[in-house]
Scaffold this active site. Structure first.
Site, PDB file in Angstrom:
ATOM      1  N   GLY A   2       0.825  -1.197   0.000  1.00  0.00           N
ATOM      2  CA  GLY A   2       0.000   0.000   0.000  1.00  0.00           C
ATOM      3  C   GLY A   2       0.856   1.242   0.000  1.00  0.00           C
ATOM      4  N   GLY A   4       0.602   5.744   0.895  1.00  0.00           N
ATOM      5  CA  GLY A   4      -0.145   6.870   1.431  1.00  0.00           C
ATOM      6  C   GLY A   4       0.679   8.124   1.281  1.00  0.00           C
ATOM      7  CG  MET A   6       2.895  10.344   6.271  1.00  0.00           C
ATOM      8  SD  MET A   6       3.668  11.957   6.379  1.00  0.00           S
ATOM      9  CE  MET A   6       4.820  11.652   7.690  1.00  0.00           C
ATOM     10  CE  LYS A   8       5.334   4.549  -3.929  1.00  0.00           C
ATOM     11  NZ  LYS A   8       5.921   4.303  -5.230  1.00  0.00           N
ATOM     12  CB  VAL A   9       3.337  -0.449   3.588  1.00  0.00           C
ATOM     13  CG1 VAL A   9       3.575  -1.672   4.463  1.00  0.00           C
ATOM     14  CG2 VAL A   9       3.089   0.783   4.454  1.00  0.00           C
ATOM     15  CE  LYS A  24       4.110   4.828   7.107  1.00  0.00           C
ATOM     16  NZ  LYS A  24       3.143   5.232   8.138  1.00  0.00           N
ATOM     17  CG  ASP A 121      -4.159   9.307  10.255  1.00  0.00           C
ATOM     18  OD1 ASP A 121      -5.254   9.872  10.032  1.00  0.00           O
ATOM     19  OD2 ASP A 121      -3.464   8.819   9.347  1.00  0.00           O
TER      20      ASP A 121
END
Length: 182
Positions: A2, A4, A6, A8-9, A24, A121
């Site tokens: 995934g 986002g 901030m 990538k994972v 991450k 979050d």
């Protein structure tokens, strides 16, 4: 796995332990001259998150900076679906299941709060639900990357101008407390 705002994972293998991890890797645009305090905040936040050991909280195995200067966090690898995916698929959860999921999230946050950590979050995309062989759900709260501390001895205060930028909005607006936007 995934991506986002901030970073990538990735699914990765931690050697020499031969352990699957969720790795991450943070977006390099947040480090350096654009935000000189980012790296220090990252290491302080990673250190606080690594202190969390509740069964309903993601486990941090390692964190640091690669030789190329990329910041990373290695966490336990989980197979399941996010609460966001589950709700999109099922639309409505039976109340006993919903209560079980919420109780597990609350237990994770209780430990964090005892250590002086606020998630900042928390949203369905940051909650992983794994269906156990027993027919129950195991819940893990993810992505403590925007943690904030409120305990005076939990970690050094972050009040220096280079660490906290006035007017910076951190979190997902739809899931933020209204006072966070002030």
């Amino acid at each position: 796995l995934g991506s986002g705002g901030m970073g990538k994972v990735y699914k990765a293998m931690q050697t020499p332990l031969e352990r699957l991890v969720a790795l991450k890797v943070l977006n390099p645009k947040y480090a350096g001259e654009k935000d000189p305090g980012f790296e220090r905040r990252f290491f302080l936040e990673a250190a606080m998150t690594a202190k969390l050991h509740h069964p309903n909280t993601i486990t941090v195995h390692d964190y640091g900076r690669t030789e190329e200067g990329m910041l990373f966090i290695a966490m336990e690898f989980l197979e399941g679906e996010t609460l966001q995916q589950l709700l999109a698929k099922e639309k409505l959860l039976q109340w006993p299941r919903a209560l079980s999921i919420v109780a597990q999230i609350a237990r994770s946050l209780r430990e964090a709060h005892k250590l002086g950590v606020i998630h900042r979050d928390l949203k369905p995309a940051n909650v992983m639900v794994m269906h156990e062989e027993t027919g129950t759900d195991m819940v893990k709260v993810l992505d403590f990357g925007l943690v904030k501390t409120f305990a005076p001895d939990a970690m050094p205060p972050i009040h220096e101008p280079e660490l906290t930028q006035a007017g910076v909005l951190l979190g997902s607006p739809l899931y933020m407390a209204p006072e966070s936007a002030k």
